[in-house]
Design an enzyme around this catalytic site. Structure first.
Site, PDB file in Angstrom:
ATOM      1  CB  SER A  38      -5.509   2.912  -4.185  1.00  0.00           C
ATOM      2  OG  SER A  38      -4.757   4.106  -4.273  1.00  0.00           O
ATOM      3  CG  ASP A 339      -3.085   4.660   3.753  1.00  0.00           C
ATOM      4  OD1 ASP A 339      -2.930   5.723   3.124  1.00  0.00           O
ATOM      5  OD2 ASP A 339      -3.499   3.615   3.210  1.00  0.00           O
ATOM      6  CG  HIS A 342      -4.700   5.295   0.015  1.00  0.00           C
ATOM      7  ND1 HIS A 342      -3.698   4.447   0.475  1.00  0.00           N
ATOM      8  CD2 HIS A 342      -4.723   5.185  -1.329  1.00  0.00           C
ATOM      9  CE1 HIS A 342      -3.148   3.829  -0.564  1.00  0.00           C
ATOM     10  NE2 HIS A 342      -3.747   4.261  -1.667  1.00  0.00           N
TER      11      HIS A 342
END
Length: 376
Positions: A38, A339, A342
């Protein structure tokens, strides 16, 4: 500077002695092939296919800072791979899985998948790791890449086609392996086994792309994962290092990086005609955590987009973009964490700056010096 260069050229051209050969220039990169999880994914996942607990990536306020809408990037804006594309004057990489089977990729493609692992998915299934995890691994990403190469004339026994397909290509191997450790928490599989198998998988992947003809590869290490809010809420309060991060998690990532660098050294000897660079994510992250104000950050640990308040503002049951999440912070640029897992665009920009202009990619890949101006 230019007048001096012209003068030297004139003097060299009017003397009998031959001029020395200039150093071999870094080739101009015309495309990027990116892999990872990610931290590198630019849209191969969306809310419907995202890892559990971060299944709202297609919702605002993701993407609010730069794109002004969600783009299925796990940040408020751009990632390191986006800054790399801009620094090389290339378009942002298209996510491979959101295109058709006949799509062309003249500037490269992004194969990274949020939640992906280094170890193949079957391993986690066989060992009863029942978390709702992403089924893709870096092996899957390699299969997608090889399928694309087949379409572009680079298959077994087609060396000329491979040379054409890979000409001018930079291979960007984003950090991978964090999810392997996370998914194994509470299982009967030891951390040492996860470490060994993850590094074997990464080495196997690198060997495969180098054998196919990759000439310029950048491999990222893991960041200081113990500094992420998720790590901090899952570890004991007395498990802290001098930065205030989880000492045990950071030690695990640091050990992983040391072994990864050893693997890279082995591959450099096996593939002397290729340049394999190491991007020191750990050092970049550490520099920022040590002196956050120098990089414009006021919040090292608190999540910009989360819920729960407190020191971390992170609750896994109310993550960014979900109905239970609070409104995102007013100025994400002052936050390291977006978040809870991340990072913010500002953090990714700071890391990219250290990678490309402060020597934390070695050997350097020759990003043009004016690339930084194009980031703004």
């Amino acid at each position: 500077m230019w007048s001096l260069t012209l003068l030297l050229f004139f003097l060299a051209s009017t003397t009998a002695a031959p001029s020395p050969s200039p150093p071999t220039p870094t080739p101009p990169f015309t495309k990027i092939y990116a892999f990872g999880d990610s931290y590198t994914d630019t849209g191969n996942t969306r809310s419907a296919t995202a890892p559990y607990a971060f299944g709202y990536v297609s919702n605002p306020p993701y993407g609010t800072t730069f794109f002004h809408k969600p783009t299925n990037r796990y940040s408020d804006g751009r990632l390191v791979i986006d800054f790399l594309s801009s620094a090389l004057s290339l378009p942002f990489l298209p996510p491979f899985k959101t295109t058709t089977n006949t799509s062309k990729f003249p500037f490269g493609a992004n194969f990274a998948v949020a939640g992906s692992t280094a170890i193949d998915h079957d391993f986690f299934v066989k060992n009863n790791m029942t978390l709702d995890i992403t089924p893709q691994s870096i092996g899957t990403e390699r299969e997608w890449f090889e399928g694309l190469m087949e379409r572009e004339g680079c298959g077994r026994g087609r060396e000329e086609g491979c040379a054409r397909a890979m000409e001018g290509a930079l291979f960007w191997v984003g950090e991978i392996g964090v999810n392997d450790y996370a998914y194994s928490v509470g299982s009967s599989v030891s951390t040492k086994d996860i470490q060994r198998l993850a590094l074997q998988s990464v080495s196997k992947f690198l060997e495969a792309i180098l054998t196919k003809g990759a000439k310029h590869v950048v491999v990222q290490g893991l960041p200081m994962t113990g500094c992420l809010p998720l790590s901090l809420i899952l570890t004991a309060a007395d498990d802290r290092d001098n930065f205030g991060c989880s000492a045990s998690v950071n030690q695990l990532s640091h050990a992983h990086n040391a072994l990864l660098r050893a693997e890279i050294e082995v591959l450099r000897k096996r593939f002397p005609d290729s340049t394999i660079s190491y991007a020191d994510y750990w050092a970049a992250h550490r520099a920022i955590m040590a002196r956050p104000a120098a990089y414009g950050f006021t919040e090292r640990f608190k999540t910009c987009c989360g819920s729960g308040g407190g020191d971390y503002n992170f609750n896994p049951l109310g993550t960014c973009g979900s109905p239970d999440a609070d409104r995102a912070c007013r100025d994400p640029g002052q936050f390291v964490n977006w978040d809870g897992v991340h990072l913010t665009e500002s953090m990714y920009r700071a890391v990219a700056n250290m990678f490309f202009y402060r020597g934390l990619v070695q050997p350097p890949i020759g990003v043009p010096a004016d690339g930084k101006a194009r980031w703004e």
